[in-house]
Design a protein around this motif. Structure first.
Motif, mmCIF file in Angstrom:
data_model
loop_
_atom_site.group_PDB
_atom_site.id
_atom_site.type_symbol
_atom_site.label_atom_id
_atom_site.label_comp_id
_atom_site.label_asym_id
_atom_site.label_seq_id
_atom_site.Cartn_x
_atom_site.Cartn_y
_atom_site.Cartn_z
ATOM 1 N N VAL A 15 32.955 -22.458 -7.282
ATOM 2 C CA VAL A 15 32.728 -23.426 -6.583
ATOM 3 C C VAL A 15 32.010 -23.874 -7.313
ATOM 4 O O VAL A 15 30.234 -23.750 -8.257
ATOM 5 N N LEU A 16 31.654 -25.388 -7.354
ATOM 6 C CA LEU A 16 30.378 -25.704 -8.418
ATOM 7 C C LEU A 16 29.472 -27.186 -6.963
ATOM 8 O O LEU A 16 30.105 -27.360 -6.453
ATOM 9 N N VAL A 17 28.095 -26.663 -7.168
ATOM 10 C CA VAL A 17 27.168 -26.830 -6.305
ATOM 11 C C VAL A 17 26.204 -28.443 -6.989
ATOM 12 O O VAL A 17 25.381 -27.890 -8.025
ATOM 13 N N LEU A 18 26.337 -29.707 -6.720
ATOM 14 C CA LEU A 18 26.108 -30.685 -7.747
ATOM 15 C C LEU A 18 24.869 -31.548 -6.519
ATOM 16 O O LEU A 18 25.796 -31.105 -5.172
ATOM 17 N N GLU A 19 23.540 -31.739 -6.862
ATOM 18 C CA GLU A 19 22.197 -31.759 -5.825
ATOM 19 C C GLU A 19 21.626 -33.233 -6.375
ATOM 20 O O GLU A 19 21.223 -32.794 -7.947
ATOM 21 N N ARG A 20 21.346 -34.120 -5.867
ATOM 22 C CA ARG A 20 20.052 -34.807 -6.395
ATOM 23 C C ARG A 20 19.893 -35.380 -5.076
ATOM 24 O O ARG A 20 20.511 -35.429 -4.247
ATOM 25 N N ILE A 21 18.324 -36.250 -5.631
ATOM 26 C CA ILE A 21 17.702 -36.784 -4.068
ATOM 27 C C ILE A 21 18.054 -38.423 -4.849
ATOM 28 O O ILE A 21 17.942 -38.877 -6.173
ATOM 29 N N PHE A 22 18.011 -38.966 -3.759
ATOM 30 C CA PHE A 22 18.105 -40.394 -4.225
ATOM 31 C C PHE A 22 16.999 -41.064 -3.582
ATOM 32 O O PHE A 22 16.687 -41.127 -1.993
ATOM 33 N N ASP A 23 16.500 -41.997 -4.018
ATOM 34 C CA ASP A 23 15.303 -43.454 -3.551
ATOM 35 C C ASP A 23 15.810 -44.359 -2.709
ATOM 36 O O ASP A 23 15.301 -45.722 -2.548
ATOM 37 N N ALA A 24 16.730 -44.108 -1.409
ATOM 38 C CA ALA A 24 17.021 -44.604 -0.039
ATOM 39 C C ALA A 24 17.566 -44.195 0.605
ATOM 40 O O ALA A 24 17.531 -42.282 0.788
ATOM 41 N N PRO A 25 18.007 -44.002 1.570
ATOM 42 C CA PRO A 25 18.068 -44.212 3.527
ATOM 43 C C PRO A 25 18.695 -43.215 3.508
ATOM 44 O O PRO A 25 19.507 -43.806 3.003
ATOM 45 N N ARG A 26 19.187 -42.041 4.257
ATOM 46 C CA ARG A 26 20.611 -42.007 4.213
ATOM 47 C C ARG A 26 21.442 -42.671 4.877
ATOM 48 O O ARG A 26 22.623 -41.814 4.393
ATOM 49 N N ASP A 27 21.260 -43.269 5.280
ATOM 50 C CA ASP A 27 22.445 -44.350 6.232
ATOM 51 C C ASP A 27 23.261 -45.141 5.023
ATOM 52 O O ASP A 27 24.543 -45.708 5.118
ATOM 53 N N LEU A 28 22.027 -45.241 4.038
ATOM 54 C CA LEU A 28 22.769 -46.637 3.222
ATOM 55 C C LEU A 28 23.767 -44.855 1.851
ATOM 56 O O LEU A 28 24.318 -45.978 1.506
ATOM 57 N N VAL A 29 23.298 -44.066 2.207
ATOM 58 C CA VAL A 29 23.915 -43.713 0.711
ATOM 59 C C VAL A 29 25.014 -42.638 1.274
ATOM 60 O O VAL A 29 25.755 -43.026 1.041
ATOM 61 N N PHE A 30 25.183 -42.932 2.664
ATOM 62 C CA PHE A 30 26.402 -42.357 3.616
ATOM 63 C C PHE A 30 27.405 -43.570 3.567
ATOM 64 O O PHE A 30 28.546 -43.960 2.911
ATOM 65 N N LYS A 31 26.636 -44.809 3.360
ATOM 66 C CA LYS A 31 27.606 -45.940 3.364
ATOM 67 C C LYS A 31 28.055 -46.759 2.212
ATOM 68 O O LYS A 31 29.541 -47.022 2.218
ATOM 69 N N MET A 32 28.084 -45.785 1.220
ATOM 70 C CA MET A 32 28.395 -46.211 -0.057
ATOM 71 C C MET A 32 29.324 -45.164 -0.545
ATOM 72 O O MET A 32 30.484 -46.031 -0.944
ATOM 73 N N PHE A 33 29.419 -43.774 0.473
ATOM 74 C CA PHE A 33 30.783 -43.401 -0.012
ATOM 75 C C PHE A 33 31.723 -44.258 0.816
ATOM 76 O O PHE A 33 33.225 -43.255 0.877
ATOM 77 N N GLN A 34 31.301 -44.674 2.152
ATOM 78 C CA GLN A 34 32.470 -45.053 3.303
ATOM 79 C C GLN A 34 33.318 -46.484 3.457
ATOM 80 O O GLN A 34 34.537 -47.065 3.589
ATOM 81 N N GLU A 35 33.132 -47.036 1.928
ATOM 82 C CA GLU A 35 33.360 -48.145 2.005
ATOM 83 C C GLU A 35 33.477 -49.226 0.638
ATOM 84 O O GLU A 35 33.028 -48.703 -0.717
#
Length: 171
Positions: A15-35
């Protein structure tokens, strides 16, 4: 942890776990993955583009894409295509995306000679920033080693750097 740093750890040898903090709201980061229109701008390492990307963003839906190397400085990778197919299992709006990730061909047929990955991406709200946690489970330690030897960690680092750039463009 700085915004550009990826924290990675291996659990249970597969199991590989990767983490990073982005300086953007959660809804916007999520949207980057759905469209598809957003994914085309950032998915893949530096020097690669997504000439094909279709997304049916729902449990049971399919994400089918082609990454193509467009950077002549990448030597033998230049012009190479890498096809992938994700089958969504669970989606919780702005919080989680779970899917099985496969190598495939242009028609979407799975490449059984390459390891598949059970991916769960969690989006954690940090007062206007977003902690992205990518949990990737492989069938064996050997399967994880296969993708690590292919340069997956460098690829995801470059991919998430491109995601950061895309977020800065649209926010």
């Amino acid at each position: 942890m700085s915004n550009n740093a990826i924290v990675s750890r291996v659990e249970n040898d597969r199991v590989l776990v990767l983490e990073r903090i982005f300086d953007a709201p959660r809804d916007l980061v999520f949207k980057m993955f759905q469209e598809a229109e957003h994914l085309k701008h950032w998915w893949g390492p530096k020097g690669w583009e997504l000439p094909v990307c279709t997304v049916d963003f729902r449990p049971g839906g399919v994400w089918h894409y082609c990454m193509k190397c467009i950077d002549p400085n990448q030597g033998s990778f230049y012009g190479m295509e890498s096809w992938g197919k994700g089958i969504y299992k669970d989606i919780v709006e702005s919080e989680k995306i779970a899917y099985t990730d496969y190598f495939s061909d242009a028609e979407g047929n799975l490449n059984d000679s390459m390891p598949s990955t059970e991916i769960t991406i969690t989006f954690i709200d940090l007062d206007g920033k977003t902690k992205l946690v990518n949990h990737a489970e492989y069938v064996s330690a050997e399967a994880l080693k296969t993708v690590m030897d292919m340069g997956m960690l460098q690829g995801i680092t470059e991919t998430w750097n491109r995601l950061e750039e895309r977020l800065n463009e649209v926010k």
